[in-house]
Design a protein around this motif. Structure first.
Motif, mmCIF file in Angstrom:
data_model
loop_
_atom_site.group_PDB
_atom_site.id
_atom_site.type_symbol
_atom_site.label_atom_id
_atom_site.label_comp_id
_atom_site.label_asym_id
_atom_site.label_seq_id
_atom_site.Cartn_x
_atom_site.Cartn_y
_atom_site.Cartn_z
ATOM 1 N N PRO A 1 72.264 28.118 32.885
ATOM 2 C CA PRO A 1 73.624 27.750 33.305
ATOM 3 C C PRO A 1 74.311 28.894 34.053
ATOM 4 C CG PRO A 1 73.246 27.087 31.046
ATOM 5 C CD PRO A 1 72.091 27.978 31.440
ATOM 6 N N LYS A 2 74.990 28.516 35.133
ATOM 7 C CA LYS A 2 75.729 29.474 35.944
ATOM 8 C C LYS A 2 77.176 28.987 36.072
ATOM 9 C CE LYS A 2 72.521 28.482 38.924
ATOM 10 N NZ LYS A 2 71.659 27.758 38.027
ATOM 11 N N VAL B 1 80.653 20.398 34.350
ATOM 12 C CA VAL B 1 81.373 21.243 33.401
ATOM 13 C C VAL B 1 80.510 22.407 32.911
ATOM 14 C CG1 VAL B 1 82.582 21.332 31.185
ATOM 15 C CG2 VAL B 1 82.903 19.375 32.681
ATOM 16 N N HIS B 2 79.342 22.123 32.327
ATOM 17 C CA HIS B 2 78.548 23.179 31.684
ATOM 18 C C HIS B 2 77.335 23.647 32.473
ATOM 19 C CE1 HIS B 2 80.411 21.572 27.793
ATOM 20 N NE2 HIS B 2 80.952 22.754 28.035
ATOM 21 N N ASN B 3 76.988 22.967 33.566
ATOM 22 C CA ASN B 3 75.790 23.318 34.328
ATOM 23 C C ASN B 3 74.580 23.368 33.402
ATOM 24 O OD1 ASN B 3 74.374 26.083 36.087
ATOM 25 N ND2 ASN B 3 74.434 24.008 36.840
ATOM 26 N N SER B 4 74.490 22.367 32.535
ATOM 27 C CA SER B 4 73.402 22.359 31.556
ATOM 28 C C SER B 4 72.521 21.115 31.641
ATOM 29 C CB SER B 4 73.977 22.448 30.136
ATOM 30 O OG SER B 4 74.758 21.298 29.852
ATOM 31 N N CYS B 5 72.868 20.153 32.515
ATOM 32 C CA CYS B 5 72.092 18.918 32.559
ATOM 33 C C CYS B 5 72.096 18.308 33.964
ATOM 34 C CB CYS B 5 72.628 17.933 31.516
ATOM 35 S SG CYS B 5 71.644 16.449 31.368
ATOM 36 N N ARG B 6 73.113 17.515 34.294
ATOM 37 C CA ARG B 6 73.125 16.774 35.562
ATOM 38 C C ARG B 6 73.060 17.671 36.787
ATOM 39 N NH1 ARG B 6 78.556 14.006 34.407
ATOM 40 N NH2 ARG B 6 78.731 16.033 33.406
ATOM 41 N N SER B 7 73.890 18.695 36.831
ATOM 42 C CA SER B 7 73.890 19.574 38.006
ATOM 43 C C SER B 7 72.583 20.353 38.101
ATOM 44 C CB SER B 7 75.094 20.517 37.989
ATOM 45 O OG SER B 7 75.142 21.244 36.778
ATOM 46 N N GLN B 8 71.984 20.658 36.958
ATOM 47 C CA GLN B 8 70.682 21.329 36.957
ATOM 48 C C GLN B 8 69.592 20.393 37.493
ATOM 49 O OE1 GLN B 8 69.767 24.428 36.268
ATOM 50 N NE2 GLN B 8 71.641 25.259 35.398
ATOM 51 N N TYR C 1 77.961 27.884 29.128
ATOM 52 C CA TYR C 1 77.141 27.145 28.161
ATOM 53 C C TYR C 1 75.885 27.968 27.934
ATOM 54 C CZ TYR C 1 75.577 23.006 25.637
ATOM 55 O OH TYR C 1 75.195 22.139 24.646
ATOM 56 N N PRO C 2 75.315 27.950 26.720
ATOM 57 C CA PRO C 2 74.207 28.863 26.423
ATOM 58 C C PRO C 2 72.862 28.533 27.063
ATOM 59 C CG PRO C 2 74.723 27.515 24.498
ATOM 60 C CD PRO C 2 75.775 27.225 25.527
ATOM 61 N N GLU C 3 72.576 27.253 27.356
ATOM 62 C CA GLU C 3 71.235 26.927 27.861
ATOM 63 C C GLU C 3 71.248 25.590 28.604
ATOM 64 O OE1 GLU C 3 68.630 26.336 24.496
ATOM 65 O OE2 GLU C 3 69.734 24.601 23.808
#
Length: 133
Positions: A64-65, A10-17, A41-43
């Motif tokens: 995040p992208k 969803v936010h590309n802020s944790c798992r996908s990163q 998402y901001p970061e």
């Protein structure tokens, strides 16, 4: 020829990163790696950066992208278990890893997620290597 792999949540802020970080570190000879989210998402979550750093993966330059920021045609699309229907992304292979989001949890939750993702990325690398022989 390297396979284009994209890790999406969803936010590309944790798992996908984390998945992007592991795939770049462990599979750079077989993958061209991307990650993206379906919402802005901001970061990247600071605890995600911290636990990856503990494992020797530098994500300090990650941000995040959105899906619109990555190539439109992907060989392998991995969704992280976002509980949302991802928009159509043309790909040759698609898999959902169903990984729980550690956001809001403890650092141990993040470490557990990091380790599960590492195992799944290693399995994906092996699958691609077998396929390309």
């Amino acid at each position: 020829m390297k396979k284009k792999v994209a890790f999406v949540c969803v936010h590309n802020s944790c798992r996908s990163q984390m998945a992007e970080g592991w795939a770049k570190k462990l599979g750079s000879e077989v993958f061209e790696v991307y990650s993206a989210g379906t919402e802005s998402y901001p970061e990247v979550k600071p605890l995600a950066i911290k636990v990856m750093e503990e494992a020797g993966v530098d994500m300090s330059g990650h941000y995040p992208k959105l899906l619109s920021d990555i190539p439109t045609e992907i060989d392998i699309l991995i969704t992280m278990g976002c509980n949302v229907k991802c928009p159509h992304v043309p790909c040759r292979y698609r898999e959902d890893w169903g990984i729980s989001d550690p956001s809001g949890g403890t650092i141990e939750d993040y470490r557990g997620t990091r380790d599960v993702i590492k195992e799944k990325v290693e399995d994906l690398i092996e699958m691609v290597r077998r396929e390309c022989k």
